[in-house]
Design a protein around this motif. Structure first.
Motif, PDB file in Angstrom:
ATOM      1  N   UNK A 205      51.824   5.532  66.494  1.00 11.51           N
ATOM      2  CA  UNK A 205      51.786   6.766  67.854  1.00 11.51           C
ATOM      3  C   UNK A 205      49.996   7.362  67.651  1.00 11.51           C
ATOM      4  N   UNK A 206      49.632   7.394  68.729  1.00 10.91           N
ATOM      5  CA  UNK A 206      48.280   7.696  68.858  1.00 10.91           C
ATOM      6  C   UNK A 206      48.971   9.286  68.886  1.00 10.91           C
ATOM      7  N   UNK A 207      49.890   9.909  69.129  1.00 12.01           N
ATOM      8  CA  UNK A 207      49.514  11.858  69.085  1.00 12.01           C
ATOM      9  C   UNK A 207      50.471  12.174  67.565  1.00 12.01           C
ATOM     10  N   UNK A 208      51.042  11.375  66.350  1.00 11.31           N
ATOM     11  CA  UNK A 208      51.383  10.984  65.635  1.00 11.31           C
ATOM     12  C   UNK A 208      49.888  11.095  64.348  1.00 11.31           C
ATOM     13  N   UNK A 209      49.105  10.743  64.833  1.00 20.46           N
ATOM     14  CA  UNK A 209      47.551  10.405  64.014  1.00 20.46           C
ATOM     15  C   UNK A 209      46.491  11.615  64.353  1.00 20.46           C
ATOM     16  N   UNK A 210      47.076  12.073  65.574  1.00 17.95           N
ATOM     17  CA  UNK A 210      46.218  12.955  65.467  1.00 17.95           C
ATOM     18  C   UNK A 210      47.061  14.488  64.819  1.00 17.95           C
ATOM     19  N   UNK A 211      48.288  14.623  65.057  1.00 15.38           N
ATOM     20  CA  UNK A 211      48.802  15.736  64.217  1.00 15.38           C
ATOM     21  C   UNK A 211      48.580  15.233  62.577  1.00 15.38           C
ATOM     22  N   UNK A 228      41.605   6.199  62.925  1.00 19.69           N
ATOM     23  CA  UNK A 228      40.960   4.664  61.324  1.00 19.69           C
ATOM     24  C   UNK A 228      42.815   5.412  61.097  1.00 19.69           C
ATOM     25  N   UNK A 229      43.548   5.908  60.804  1.00 19.99           N
ATOM     26  CA  UNK A 229      44.631   5.840  60.904  1.00 19.99           C
ATOM     27  C   UNK A 229      45.730   4.960  61.191  1.00 19.99           C
ATOM     28  N   UNK A 230      46.171   4.823  59.741  1.00 21.44           N
ATOM     29  CA  UNK A 230      47.354   3.068  60.065  1.00 21.44           C
ATOM     30  C   UNK A 230      48.234   3.955  59.562  1.00 21.44           C
ATOM     31  N   UNK A 231      49.874   3.742  60.345  1.00 20.62           N
ATOM     32  CA  UNK A 231      50.800   4.256  59.937  1.00 20.62           C
ATOM     33  C   UNK A 231      51.759   3.203  59.057  1.00 20.62           C
ATOM     34  N   UNK A 232      52.536   3.395  58.203  1.00 22.81           N
ATOM     35  CA  UNK A 232      53.252   2.216  57.619  1.00 22.81           C
ATOM     36  C   UNK A 232      54.407   2.995  56.962  1.00 22.81           C
ATOM     37  N   UNK A 425      59.787   4.404  66.771  1.00 21.42           N
ATOM     38  CA  UNK A 425      59.332   5.667  67.347  1.00 21.42           C
ATOM     39  C   UNK A 425      59.998   6.784  67.342  1.00 21.42           C
ATOM     40  N   UNK A 426      61.115   6.794  67.159  1.00 22.76           N
ATOM     41  CA  UNK A 426      61.973   8.084  67.033  1.00 22.76           C
ATOM     42  C   UNK A 426      61.249   8.995  65.827  1.00 22.76           C
ATOM     43  N   UNK A 427      60.985   8.220  64.910  1.00 23.09           N
ATOM     44  CA  UNK A 427      61.107   9.268  63.343  1.00 23.09           C
ATOM     45  C   UNK A 427      59.586   9.515  63.332  1.00 23.09           C
ATOM     46  N   UNK A 428      58.587   9.009  64.246  1.00 22.64           N
ATOM     47  CA  UNK A 428      57.535   9.223  64.458  1.00 22.64           C
ATOM     48  C   UNK A 428      56.642  10.363  65.361  1.00 22.64           C
TER      49      UNK A 428
END
Length: 445
Positions: A205-211, A228-232, A425-428
């Motif tokens: 999610x973009x909101x988590x990447x910004x944080x 350029x951030x990837x969540x895994x 999505x909840x955890x993000x």
């Protein structure tokens, strides 16, 4: 001298760095560590005792301040000759973790107070003084009938009864990291129910990447683009996914040559020449990490580690296409400017389009001033930075993130575009709120 014959008590009220200071100081005073003995490096003690390098650094600074040890540039720390040294200062009082029962008087404290009162001439309390005073009668007399105070209140209706609550009363703010995380879960579940019904972005999610970008910039000195951030999930699974990209696993360069040679290259490889992928890793890299490279089909070449960190000359001549590094592979106190060591390897990476540095951050504290990251100096877009909330916040959160160079991100997007994000999505959303409320930076500092 790399022998460490003691352990630290992790459940003690005394801070770990002060325990380490006391242990080493005692060994020096009783002669176990003779004068001019070279002490173990910060990295060695950190690994042997399972503490952060920041903890060891603080202990060594305190030992040096109190004239137990001295440091020599590019060599390390050595035991001082106590017979010729300046008189040792008194070490500061060890910091203790406050306990909820600290204010409850004990029998010993009462006895000490009474002895002090006797010395000061304060009379002992009589039995009558120690007897509990009778409570005032609730019955009102005719002479005294004060008017009741007006108090605004609101009534919350429940299934069985109603509970009056004062209007100005505020709920207690969460203090522990567990309470703060639970607060974020409650907030997301109650206030973002509509958002939880949406489809998650496959790369996070973009909101988590910004944080995350905000946190990296403010706490670790790393500036990057949220796009350029990837969540895994775990760091290992994210590293495995990245290593399988063509940019790292089977890199290529444009074919060289002219005339018939160039024509032959174009006919056989489409004007592209594949480069043999080799990963350079520190010689003491753990076996599970080496297995991740082996599973991705990348042969590993071990690089010696000296007091300067990774042997940069070995890296340059190794024929490697990528370098895997963790903060422990970086110089500690052995060079006057540690950034010079980083720049040598960064320059090596910038000299070929297929070379990259994979930085696997394992530090669980905000030590920007003590520890430089390759990513914070990456002006050529050559560093793949990987970190994990499981490492930063050890509460069972299986969420990691990576900051990729532009062409690596394009390769990652093309290869995994059809997959779903492994993190719910909840955890993000919970992690986003946890970072935005500065709970993560407060915890690490």
């Amino acid at each position: 001298m790399n022998t460490i014959s003691f352990t630290l008590e992790t459940d003690s009220k005394i801070r770990l760095y002060h325990q380490l200071y006391e242990k080493i100081a005692e060994l020096i005073k009783n002669g176990s560590y003779p004068k001019n003995t070279k002490l173990p490096s910060i990295r060695t003690i950190s690994e042997k005792l399972y503490v952060s390098k920041n903890t060891v650094t603080k202990a060594y600074e305190l030992l040096e301040k109190n004239h137990f040890i001295y440091s020599e540039q590019k060599r390390g720390y050595f035991v001082m000759d106590l017979s010729k040294s300046v008189p040792i200062q008194t070490a500061p009082e060890p910091e203790k973790t406050p306990q909820p029962d600290d204010d409850i008087p004990t029998v010993e404290s009462i006895i000490r107070q009474r002895m002090k009162n006797q010395e000061d001439g304060v009379p002992e309390p009589s039995d009558a003084d120690e007897k509990p005073k009778p409570k005032k009668s609730a019955k009102k007399t005719a002479d005294y009938n004060p008017k009741p105070k007006k108090t605004k209140s609101v009534t919350i209706q429940t299934a069985t009864d109603s509970v009056p609550i004062k209007q100005n009363q505020e709920p207690a703010k969460p203090s522990s990291v567990e309470e703060r995380l639970a607060e974020c879960y409650r907030s997301v579940l109650l206030q973002q129910t509509a958002k939880l019904q949406e489809d998650a972005n496959p790369f996070g999610e973009l909101c988590l990447k910004k944080a995350i970008v905000k946190f990296l910039n403010s706490c670790l000195g790393i500036k990057c683009d949220e796009n350029l951030v990837v969540i895994g999930s775990s760091k290992d699974s994210l590293l495995s996914a990245i290593l399988q990209l063509q940019s790292l696993n089977t890199p290529y360069i444009k074919s060289q040559g002219v005339g018939l040679l160039r024509l032959a290259n174009q006919f056989t490889t489409g004007s592209l020449t594949t480069v043999k992928a080799i990963a350079a890793v520190a010689e003491d890299t753990d076996l599970p990490t080496k297995k991740i490279f082996a599973a991705a089909g990348l042969p590993v070449k071990e690089v010696p580690v000296n007091e300067f960190g990774l042997d940069s000359n070995f890296v340059i001549t190794s024929g490697a296409t990528s370098v895997f590094t963790i903060p422990g592979d970086s110089p500690e106190f052995s060079v006057s400017d540690p950034k010079e060591h980083y720049k040598i390897i960064l320059d090596w990476a910038s000299q070929a389009s297929y070379r990259y540095i994979i930085e696997y951050d394992t530090e669980n504290s905000s030590v920007q001033d003590l520890l430089t990251r390759f990513k914070s100096l990456d002006s050529m877009d050559k560093v793949i930075y990987i970190n994990s909330f499981e490492n930063l916040l050890p509460l069972g959160l299986k969420t990691s993130f990576a900051v990729l160079p532009k062409n690596i991100f394009a390769d990652f997007q093309q290869k995994y575009d059809n997959l779903t994000c492994p993190v719910s999505l909840l955890e993000q959303l919970v992690l986003t709120e946890f970072i935005d409320k500065n709970y993560l930076s407060d915890y690490l500092s």
